[in-house]
Design a protein around this motif. Structure first.
Motif, PDB file in Angstrom:
ATOM      1  N   GLN A  33       0.834  -1.204   0.000  1.00  0.00           N
ATOM      2  CA  GLN A  33       0.000   0.000   0.000  1.00  0.00           C
ATOM      3  C   GLN A  33       0.871   1.258   0.000  1.00  0.00           C
ATOM      4  N   GLU A  34       1.938   1.245   0.792  1.00  0.00           N
ATOM      5  CA  GLU A  34       2.838   2.402   0.839  1.00  0.00           C
ATOM      6  C   GLU A  34       3.526   2.613  -0.497  1.00  0.00           C
ATOM      7  N   ARG A  35       3.966   1.518  -1.131  1.00  0.00           N
ATOM      8  CA  ARG A  35       4.598   1.639  -2.447  1.00  0.00           C
ATOM      9  C   ARG A  35       3.609   2.168  -3.478  1.00  0.00           C
ATOM     10  N   ARG A  36       2.366   1.693  -3.416  1.00  0.00           N
ATOM     11  CA  ARG A  36       1.337   2.143  -4.350  1.00  0.00           C
ATOM     12  C   ARG A  36       1.050   3.627  -4.175  1.00  0.00           C
ATOM     13  N   GLU A  37       0.952   4.062  -2.908  1.00  0.00           N
ATOM     14  CA  GLU A  37       0.710   5.483  -2.654  1.00  0.00           C
ATOM     15  C   GLU A  37       1.878   6.331  -3.121  1.00  0.00           C
ATOM     16  N   SER A  42       1.364  10.151  -5.532  1.00  0.00           N
ATOM     17  CA  SER A  42       2.273  11.259  -5.242  1.00  0.00           C
ATOM     18  C   SER A  42       1.679  12.552  -5.765  1.00  0.00           C
ATOM     19  N   THR A  43       1.865  13.609  -5.033  1.00  0.00           N
ATOM     20  CA  THR A  43       1.318  14.906  -5.446  1.00  0.00           C
ATOM     21  C   THR A  43       2.336  15.684  -6.265  1.00  0.00           C
ATOM     22  N   LYS A  44       3.246  14.966  -6.825  1.00  0.00           N
ATOM     23  CA  LYS A  44       4.266  15.599  -7.644  1.00  0.00           C
ATOM     24  C   LYS A  44       3.607  16.203  -8.882  1.00  0.00           C
ATOM     25  N   GLU A  45       3.923  17.412  -9.170  1.00  0.00           N
ATOM     26  CA  GLU A  45       3.332  18.070 -10.323  1.00  0.00           C
ATOM     27  C   GLU A  45       4.402  18.280 -11.385  1.00  0.00           C
ATOM     28  N   TYR A  46       3.985  18.056 -12.618  1.00  0.00           N
ATOM     29  CA  TYR A  46       4.932  18.120 -13.722  1.00  0.00           C
ATOM     30  C   TYR A  46       4.706  19.398 -14.514  1.00  0.00           C
ATOM     31  N   PRO A  47       5.670  20.307 -14.529  1.00  0.00           N
ATOM     32  CA  PRO A  47       5.495  21.546 -15.287  1.00  0.00           C
ATOM     33  C   PRO A  47       5.612  21.293 -16.784  1.00  0.00           C
TER      34      PRO A  47
END
Length: 58
Positions: A33-37, A42-47
């Motif tokens: 579950q941690e790996r999946r999250e 991830s809240t990483k945003e791609y410019p």
């Protein structure tokens, strides 16, 4: 008397193996579950090249 002790010993062994297996499955599920999250959630945003933020949708 000996038969009762043997049966009790077998029950204890089965319960201990079951508890160990259950603990292993739960810990493995937690790690998955941690790996999946980490991978999907991830809240990483791609410019983009224009400086706008772009979200990836699945």
């Amino acid at each position: 008397m000996v038969r009762t002790k043997l049966i009790m010993a077998m029950v204890v062994i089965i319960i201990s193996f079951g508890a160990t297996g259950l603990w292993f499955m739960l810990s493995e599920k937690q790690e998955a579950q941690e790996r999946r999250e980490k991978f999907f959630g991830s809240t990483k945003e791609y410019p983009t090249s224009g400086g706008e933020k772009m979200r990836i949708e699945w």
